[in-house]
Design an enzyme around this catalytic site. Structure first.
Site, mmCIF file in Angstrom:
data_model
loop_
_atom_site.group_PDB
_atom_site.id
_atom_site.type_symbol
_atom_site.label_atom_id
_atom_site.label_comp_id
_atom_site.label_asym_id
_atom_site.label_seq_id
_atom_site.Cartn_x
_atom_site.Cartn_y
_atom_site.Cartn_z
ATOM 1 N N GLY A 82 42.511 54.065 84.279
ATOM 2 C CA GLY A 82 42.836 53.599 85.620
ATOM 3 C C GLY A 82 41.961 52.512 86.203
ATOM 4 C CD GLU B 200 43.915 60.289 79.039
ATOM 5 O OE1 GLU B 200 44.696 59.795 79.894
ATOM 6 O OE2 GLU B 200 44.009 61.458 78.647
ATOM 7 N N PRO B 201 40.826 54.869 78.983
ATOM 8 C CG PRO B 201 38.956 53.631 78.301
ATOM 9 C CD PRO B 201 39.555 55.020 78.251
ATOM 10 N NE ARG C 22 45.801 47.796 84.787
ATOM 11 C CZ ARG C 22 47.106 47.506 84.911
ATOM 12 N NH1 ARG C 22 47.527 46.285 84.777
ATOM 13 N NH2 ARG C 22 47.977 48.456 85.195
ATOM 14 N NE ARG D 196 50.829 44.198 83.989
ATOM 15 C CZ ARG D 196 50.190 43.818 85.058
ATOM 16 N NH1 ARG D 196 49.866 42.555 85.220
ATOM 17 N NH2 ARG D 196 49.858 44.683 85.969
ATOM 18 C CE1 TYR E 158 55.214 48.138 86.532
ATOM 19 C CE2 TYR E 158 54.212 46.466 85.152
ATOM 20 C CZ TYR E 158 54.800 47.708 85.295
ATOM 21 O OH TYR E 158 54.944 48.497 84.191
ATOM 22 C CB CYS F 178 70.709 33.599 82.107
ATOM 23 S SG CYS F 178 70.698 32.501 80.703
ATOM 24 C CD GLU F 179 67.358 39.106 84.547
ATOM 25 O OE1 GLU F 179 67.042 39.823 85.499
ATOM 26 O OE2 GLU F 179 67.825 39.535 83.474
ATOM 27 C CE1 TYR G 106 49.804 49.925 80.012
ATOM 28 C CE2 TYR G 106 48.064 48.879 81.276
ATOM 29 C CZ TYR G 106 48.585 49.992 80.669
ATOM 30 O OH TYR G 106 47.890 51.169 80.692
HETATM 31 N N1 LLP Z 1 46.185 57.762 80.558
HETATM 32 C C1 LLP Z 1 47.432 58.027 80.973
HETATM 33 C C2 LLP Z 1 47.920 59.404 80.917
HETATM 34 C C3 LLP Z 1 48.240 56.983 81.466
HETATM 35 O O1 LLP Z 1 49.469 57.248 81.889
HETATM 36 C C4 LLP Z 1 47.742 55.656 81.489
HETATM 37 C C5 LLP Z 1 48.554 54.545 81.994
HETATM 38 C C6 LLP Z 1 46.437 55.438 81.012
HETATM 39 C C7 LLP Z 1 45.686 56.513 80.561
HETATM 40 C C8 LLP Z 1 45.809 54.068 80.981
HETATM 41 O O2 LLP Z 1 45.649 53.532 82.254
HETATM 42 P P1 LLP Z 1 44.824 52.169 82.460
HETATM 43 O O3 LLP Z 1 43.393 52.462 82.108
HETATM 44 O O4 LLP Z 1 45.399 51.147 81.543
HETATM 45 O O5 LLP Z 1 45.006 51.835 83.868
HETATM 46 N N2 LLP Z 1 52.687 48.870 82.667
HETATM 47 C C9 LLP Z 1 51.847 48.951 83.848
HETATM 48 C C10 LLP Z 1 50.740 49.958 83.718
HETATM 49 C C11 LLP Z 1 51.234 51.366 83.450
HETATM 50 C C12 LLP Z 1 50.132 52.369 83.246
HETATM 51 C C13 LLP Z 1 50.686 53.670 82.824
HETATM 52 N N3 LLP Z 1 49.730 54.679 82.488
HETATM 53 C C14 LLP Z 1 51.297 47.556 84.146
HETATM 54 O O6 LLP Z 1 51.637 46.610 83.443
HETATM 55 O O7 LLP Z 1 50.554 47.384 85.104
#
Ligand code: LLP
Length: 429
Positions: A247, A282-283, A285, A322, A326, A352-353, A381
């Site tokens: 996160g 669980e990083p 991003r 993205r 988003y 085409c959108e 992502y």
């Molecule tokens: N753990 C779990 C259970 C998750 O669902 C996620 C992300 C992560 C870890 C990793 O989160 P991070 O550290 O990357 O923030 N497609 C979207 C982001 C979706 C994230 C979904 N879950 C985007 O492009 O912003």
């Protein structure tokens, strides 16, 4: 920090000029930096270690890279060599992690909708833990484990009901999101699991959202998680593991700077002071995002006499979704910036959108047909969310390391694309 920088007026990835990669591989293409991936992983690990945040047997905490952020095998191998684990959400991701050499005991299996087949695959592979998100899933994991004559190691995913950062589509920790169970349910399910011959509950887990740039909601959620661990222990459960999810945000230039890993680690150490437990994370991003760029070529500049100026690229929403999905902001940098006053462009793709718009009214250095541009912070992502929409070939990926580079996912040929489909028998006569 990342290893994409202008040198002598042109953008490099480590020691490789992006223009050379564009020339040899063609555009659009993703380019990843090994040094940036390695740096992000080690900075996080060292920050956690410096604050005394430990994993099993007092060793390094498990950093399970969220494979969904970037599942390229070369990226996963780069991280595996540093000791990274993997957070996975499908059989495909488990297979990728294993193929990249990540040992099963460092693989976590998460996700709200695991199928029976996927659970069986995970248990047979010997993954470290299945993060269970609901009671029906708890029962299914138990059933599959018993049928395999084993006891599944599980953690219960809690939804801490905290609102955190990011776009509404990527917030996961509010009570009305589909993820995890409430604290009271977690206690009940933990006790139920402890009495189940097919389950061995070892801990609890949470993940409250993505692109979080403020530590306060995380601290609030983590404090609640600590309370849960203490209550479970008071009820006699030996809670061994605490998985705090991912996160942490990445810098996209238009949002507040994400907190440095050292501040994140300090916040955890303070929130958890005195709690003896094995931590995992669980990083996604924060490790991969600014380790990658998407390079595209300007096809032409369509300047309407009425005023609007469109820079039409050869990259589209199918390559980087993205912004369309988003309203995400990606910094756009010309690979060889031209001198002159900035001009205002709508930067669009050829699909085409209208949604195929990367940005509107962005001031950029002057662009001309044939110029290359790079979308920054596209390593997470990005390619993983790409598709063949409009029958555009899947975007290729390149990994750079120093002056070296390799195509780590080639662009398919049109023959490859068509050969995957088969006409129904009645259509082939
Ligand atoms: N753990 C779990 C259970 C998750 O669902 C996620 C992300 C992560 C870890 C990793 O989160 P991070 O550290 O990357 O923030 N497609 C979207 C982001 C979706 C994230 C979904 N879950 C985007 O492009 O912003």
């Amino acid at each position: 920090m990342n290893h994409f920088e202008l040198r002598g007026g042109e953008l490099f990835c480590e020691g490789v000029p992006l223009a050379r990669l564009a020339g040899e591989v063609g555009t659009p293409l993703y380019v990843y930096s090994t040094a940036t991936l390695e740096r992000h992983y080690t900075v996080l690990r060292d920050a956690l270690m410096a604050e005394g945040i430990r994993g099993e047997h007092g060793g390094e905490p498990l950093i399970a890279f969220a494979v969904k952020a970037n599942s390229n095998l070369a990226v996963l191998k780069t991280l595996a060599r540093l000791g990274s684990g993997a957070d996975t959400v499908s059989e495909g991701e488990i297979r990728r992690a294993l193929a990249a050499g990540i040992p099963a005991e460092k693989i976590v299996f998460s996700g709200v909708g695991k199928t029976e087949g996927e659970i069986a695959f995970a248990l047979k592979s010997g993954v470290s833990e299945v993060n269970v998100e609901s009671e029906p899933e708890l029962e299914l994991v138990s059933k599959v484990a018993r049928s395999l004559g084993t006891r599944a190691v599980i953690a219960i995913r809690v939804n801490p009901d905290v609102s955190a950062g990011g776009h509404e589509k990527i917030s996961t920790g509010k009570a009305d999101n589909k993820f995890g169970v409430s604290f009271s349910e977690a206690e009940r399910l933990y006790a139920k699991a402890a009495n189940d011959a097919g389950l061995r509950p070892v801990g609890v887990t949470c993940h409250i959202g993505s692109q979080i740039t403020d530590l306060a909601p995380m601290a609030a959620a983590f404090a609640k998680m600590r309370g849960l661990v203490e209550r479970l222990r008071a009820e006699g459960h030996p809670v061994e593991r605490l998985d705090l999810g991912g996160g942490l945000g990445a810098p996209y230039f238009n949002t507040p700077e994400p907190p440095p890993p050292a501040d994140y680690a300090r916040m955890i150490a303070q929130t958890m002071a005195g709690l003896d437990i094995a931590y995992s994370f669980e990083p996604g991003r924060m490790i991969a995002a600014n380790a990658g760029v998407l390079v595209a070529r300007v096809l032409h500049i369509h300047a309407r006499p009425e005023g609007r100026k469109f820079a039409v690229l050869d990259a589209a929403m199918n390559d980087l979704i993205r912004p369309a999905m988003y309203e995400a902001y990606h910094e756009i940098v010309p690979v060889k910036p031209r001198p002159g006053a900035p001009e205002v462009y709508d930067v669009v793709g050829p699909i085409c959108e209208t949604g195929d718009t990367f940005t509107r009214e962005r001031a950029l250095p002057p662009l001309q047909a044939g110029d290359l541009v790079a979308f920054l912070t596209a390593g997470a992502y990005g390619a993983v969310m790409s598709s063949e929409y409009n029958s555009r070939r899947l975007v290729p990926e390149v990994l750079a390391k120093g002056e070296d580079w390799a195509v780590v996912r080639p662009r398919p040929t049109y023959e490859d694309m068509l050969a995957r489909e088969a006409p129904a028998p009645w259509l082939s006569v």
